[in-house]
Scaffold this active site. Structure first.
Site, PDB file in Angstrom:
ATOM      1  N   LYS A 185      18.559  22.310  -5.765  1.00 32.29           N
ATOM      2  CA  LYS A 185      19.696  21.360  -6.073  1.00 32.29           C
ATOM      3  C   LYS A 185      19.450  20.144  -5.145  1.00 32.29           C
ATOM      4  O   LYS A 185      19.926  19.133  -5.541  1.00 32.29           O
ATOM      5  CB  LYS A 185      21.015  21.990  -5.633  1.00 32.29           C
ATOM      6  CG  LYS A 185      21.506  23.172  -6.686  1.00 32.29           C
ATOM      7  CD  LYS A 185      22.658  23.791  -6.150  1.00 32.29           C
ATOM      8  CE  LYS A 185      22.878  24.920  -6.785  1.00 32.29           C
ATOM      9  NZ  LYS A 185      24.151  25.654  -6.058  1.00 32.29           N
ATOM     10  N   GLY A 186      18.553  20.072  -4.172  1.00 29.76           N
ATOM     11  CA  GLY A 186      18.646  19.092  -2.979  1.00 29.76           C
ATOM     12  C   GLY A 186      18.255  18.027  -3.496  1.00 29.76           C
ATOM     13  O   GLY A 186      18.416  17.023  -3.031  1.00 29.76           O
ATOM     14  N   PHE A 243      17.625  19.635  11.519  1.00 24.37           N
ATOM     15  CA  PHE A 243      18.158  20.115  10.369  1.00 24.37           C
ATOM     16  C   PHE A 243      18.860  19.030   9.594  1.00 24.37           C
ATOM     17  O   PHE A 243      19.959  18.794  10.444  1.00 24.37           O
ATOM     18  CB  PHE A 243      18.828  21.420  10.277  1.00 24.37           C
ATOM     19  CG  PHE A 243      18.937  22.114   9.042  1.00 24.37           C
ATOM     20  CD1 PHE A 243      17.950  22.802   8.429  1.00 24.37           C
ATOM     21  CD2 PHE A 243      20.231  21.770   8.310  1.00 24.37           C
ATOM     22  CE1 PHE A 243      18.175  23.309   7.270  1.00 24.37           C
ATOM     23  CE2 PHE A 243      20.288  22.289   7.078  1.00 24.37           C
ATOM     24  CZ  PHE A 243      19.344  23.143   6.370  1.00 24.37           C
ATOM     25  N   VAL A 244      18.651  18.442   8.453  1.00 24.02           N
ATOM     26  CA  VAL A 244      19.297  17.174   7.930  1.00 24.02           C
ATOM     27  C   VAL A 244      19.877  17.687   6.758  1.00 24.02           C
ATOM     28  O   VAL A 244      19.766  18.697   5.959  1.00 24.02           O
ATOM     29  CB  VAL A 244      18.394  16.067   7.682  1.00 24.02           C
ATOM     30  CG1 VAL A 244      17.660  15.535   8.858  1.00 24.02           C
ATOM     31  CG2 VAL A 244      17.279  16.518   6.801  1.00 24.02           C
ATOM     32  N   ARG A 277      26.058  18.144   0.383  1.00 30.60           N
ATOM     33  CA  ARG A 277      25.316  17.555  -0.583  1.00 30.60           C
ATOM     34  C   ARG A 277      25.983  16.080  -0.975  1.00 30.60           C
ATOM     35  O   ARG A 277      25.069  15.137  -1.257  1.00 30.60           O
ATOM     36  CB  ARG A 277      25.262  18.162  -1.878  1.00 30.60           C
ATOM     37  CG  ARG A 277      24.291  19.645  -1.667  1.00 30.60           C
ATOM     38  CD  ARG A 277      23.862  20.207  -2.986  1.00 30.60           C
ATOM     39  NE  ARG A 277      23.567  21.574  -2.822  1.00 30.60           N
ATOM     40  CZ  ARG A 277      22.278  22.084  -2.535  1.00 30.60           C
ATOM     41  NH1 ARG A 277      21.496  21.213  -2.272  1.00 30.60           N
ATOM     42  NH2 ARG A 277      22.254  23.376  -2.400  1.00 30.60           N
ATOM     43  N   ASP A 334      21.784  20.227   1.728  1.00 25.40           N
ATOM     44  CA  ASP A 334      22.903  21.053   2.151  1.00 25.40           C
ATOM     45  C   ASP A 334      22.754  21.697   3.343  1.00 25.40           C
ATOM     46  O   ASP A 334      21.519  21.929   3.659  1.00 25.40           O
ATOM     47  CB  ASP A 334      23.289  21.836   0.833  1.00 25.40           C
ATOM     48  CG  ASP A 334      22.247  23.082   0.992  1.00 25.40           C
ATOM     49  OD1 ASP A 334      21.065  23.043   0.932  1.00 25.40           O
ATOM     50  OD2 ASP A 334      22.934  24.315   0.821  1.00 25.40           O
ATOM     51  N   GLU A 363      11.134  16.145  -5.027  1.00 27.43           N
ATOM     52  CA  GLU A 363      11.677  16.961  -3.924  1.00 27.43           C
ATOM     53  C   GLU A 363      12.475  16.395  -2.766  1.00 27.43           C
ATOM     54  O   GLU A 363      12.284  15.137  -2.540  1.00 27.43           O
ATOM     55  CB  GLU A 363      10.272  17.771  -3.350  1.00 27.43           C
ATOM     56  CG  GLU A 363      10.576  18.969  -2.191  1.00 27.43           C
ATOM     57  CD  GLU A 363      11.600  19.962  -2.714  1.00 27.43           C
ATOM     58  OE1 GLU A 363      12.538  19.767  -3.371  1.00 27.43           O
ATOM     59  OE2 GLU A 363      10.798  20.972  -2.461  1.00 27.43           O
ATOM     60  N   ASP A 364      13.333  17.371  -2.205  1.00 32.63           N
ATOM     61  CA  ASP A 364      14.139  16.531  -1.180  1.00 32.63           C
ATOM     62  C   ASP A 364      13.343  16.413   0.027  1.00 32.63           C
ATOM     63  O   ASP A 364      13.353  15.293   0.828  1.00 32.63           O
ATOM     64  CB  ASP A 364      15.445  17.249  -1.154  1.00 32.63           C
ATOM     65  CG  ASP A 364      15.366  18.600  -1.016  1.00 32.63           C
ATOM     66  OD1 ASP A 364      14.164  19.292  -0.803  1.00 32.63           O
ATOM     67  OD2 ASP A 364      16.402  19.321  -0.637  1.00 32.63           O
ATOM     68  N   LYS A 420       8.950  16.630   7.133  1.00 32.76           N
ATOM     69  CA  LYS A 420       8.882  17.241   8.641  1.00 32.76           C
ATOM     70  C   LYS A 420       7.440  17.640   9.155  1.00 32.76           C
ATOM     71  O   LYS A 420       7.168  18.724   9.019  1.00 32.76           O
ATOM     72  CB  LYS A 420       9.806  18.248   8.838  1.00 32.76           C
ATOM     73  CG  LYS A 420      11.529  17.951   8.939  1.00 32.76           C
ATOM     74  CD  LYS A 420      12.127  19.254   9.192  1.00 32.76           C
ATOM     75  CE  LYS A 420      13.315  19.145   8.788  1.00 32.76           C
ATOM     76  NZ  LYS A 420      14.083  20.588   8.874  1.00 32.76           N
ATOM     77  N   ASP A 455       9.049  20.638   4.278  1.00 33.18           N
ATOM     78  CA  ASP A 455       9.264  21.417   5.688  1.00 33.18           C
ATOM     79  C   ASP A 455       7.949  22.098   5.971  1.00 33.18           C
ATOM     80  O   ASP A 455       6.838  21.662   6.522  1.00 33.18           O
ATOM     81  CB  ASP A 455      10.573  22.222   5.642  1.00 33.18           C
ATOM     82  CG  ASP A 455      11.122  22.562   6.880  1.00 33.18           C
ATOM     83  OD1 ASP A 455      10.549  22.034   8.097  1.00 33.18           O
ATOM     84  OD2 ASP A 455      11.855  23.401   6.949  1.00 33.18           O
TER      85      ASP A 455
HETATM   86  P1  IMP Z   1       9.610  24.317   2.551  1.00 31.56           P
HETATM   87  O1  IMP Z   1       9.284  25.352   1.564  1.00 31.56           O
HETATM   88  O2  IMP Z   1       9.595  25.052   4.050  1.00 31.56           O
HETATM   89  O3  IMP Z   1       8.837  23.131   2.574  1.00 31.56           O
HETATM   90  O4  IMP Z   1      11.180  24.000   2.434  1.00 31.56           O
HETATM   91  C1  IMP Z   1      11.536  23.181   1.525  1.00 31.56           C
HETATM   92  C2  IMP Z   1      12.941  23.208   1.045  1.00 31.56           C
HETATM   93  O5  IMP Z   1      13.701  23.670   2.260  1.00 31.56           O
HETATM   94  C3  IMP Z   1      13.498  21.914   0.785  1.00 31.56           C
HETATM   95  O6  IMP Z   1      13.560  21.971  -0.509  1.00 31.56           O
HETATM   96  C4  IMP Z   1      14.957  22.354   1.278  1.00 31.56           C
HETATM   97  O7  IMP Z   1      15.884  22.597   0.155  1.00 31.56           O
HETATM   98  C5  IMP Z   1      15.089  23.159   2.426  1.00 31.56           C
HETATM   99  N1  IMP Z   1      15.160  22.336   3.654  1.00 31.56           N
HETATM  100  C6  IMP Z   1      14.014  22.312   4.567  1.00 31.56           C
HETATM  101  N2  IMP Z   1      14.325  21.241   5.450  1.00 31.56           N
HETATM  102  C7  IMP Z   1      15.707  21.217   5.260  1.00 31.56           C
HETATM  103  C8  IMP Z   1      16.587  20.564   6.155  1.00 31.56           C
HETATM  104  O8  IMP Z   1      16.321  19.951   7.315  1.00 31.56           O
HETATM  105  N3  IMP Z   1      17.915  20.420   5.500  1.00 31.56           N
HETATM  106  C9  IMP Z   1      18.306  20.851   4.416  1.00 31.56           C
HETATM  107  N4  IMP Z   1      17.358  21.449   3.571  1.00 31.56           N
HETATM  108  C10 IMP Z   1      16.060  21.881   4.214  1.00 31.56           C
END
Ligand code: IMP
Length: 176
Positions: free
Chosen positions: A42-43, A151-152, A164, A158, A98-99, A130, A102
């Protein structure tokens, strides 16, 4: 539920200014071609909505939903496809929106899911990145902002389903 105002990391004005530039770059890069935009729910809903208004190309919008976090601020380490797109992307230009990247796991899995469907080209737009948390190298073609390991929330992102709706990117403080 208490009303809490998180500290601002990136203001609404800064976000929109950056998205303007990303929209122009995407429009230029795909000039004369069609595009399928895939919004990662949803992000990315708010980012995607503001971004496509600034892409001047014939495009179709699709939604996909993947989950990795549950209600935690740490990745669970596994990604589940919760809702798939409906379009056939074979031979098409695809832009994934994508939002935040990470660990990079979500995008790595998503790119794998897409590549077996034989698109012409897949590019990635991510509002945030990040770098300190990256475990799975990914290429971000259109990046909004690089941020520290915090953590944002807000502007679509969210914590446990909340925040959100904030029009800016904020930092979640311990205890809130
Ligand atoms: P990844 O798979 O670790 O790259 O994480 C990606 C997903 O984790 C993103 O699409 C977000 O939904 C969530 N996410 C990662 N970091 C944050 C944050 O700081 N705040 C909120 N959601 C996050």
């Amino acid at each position: 539920m208490e009303l809490y105002t998180p500290e601002t990391l990136i203001s609404e004005e800064e976000i929109i200014q950056r998205i303007d530039a990303l929209g122009k770059a995407i429009t230029q890069n795909f000039e004369g071609q069609d595009l399928i935009v895939i919004c990662v729910l949803k992000g990315a809903f708010m980012f995607c909505s503001d971004l496509i208004k600034r892409i001047n190309l014939p495009l179709k919008l699709e939604f996909i939903s993947l989950s990795s976090y549950g209600d935690s601020t740490q990745s669970s380490g596994s990604v589940r496809l919760e809702m798939d797109i409906t379009a056939n992307i074979e031979g098409k230009n695809v832009l994934i929106v994508e939002d935040i990247v990470d660990s990079g796991l979500t995008i790595k899995i998503l790119m794998e899911i897409m590549s077996v469907r034989k698109p012409k080209e897949v590019r990635l737009a991510s509002l945030l990145f990040k770098p300190s948390k990256l475990k799975h190298p990914v290429r971000i073609d259109y990046l909004g902002f690089e941020i520290e390991d915090k953590f944002v929330i807000g502007y679509g992102l969210d914590y446990a389903g909340r925040y959100r709706e904030l029009p800016y990117i904020g930092v979640l403080n311990a205890g809130n």
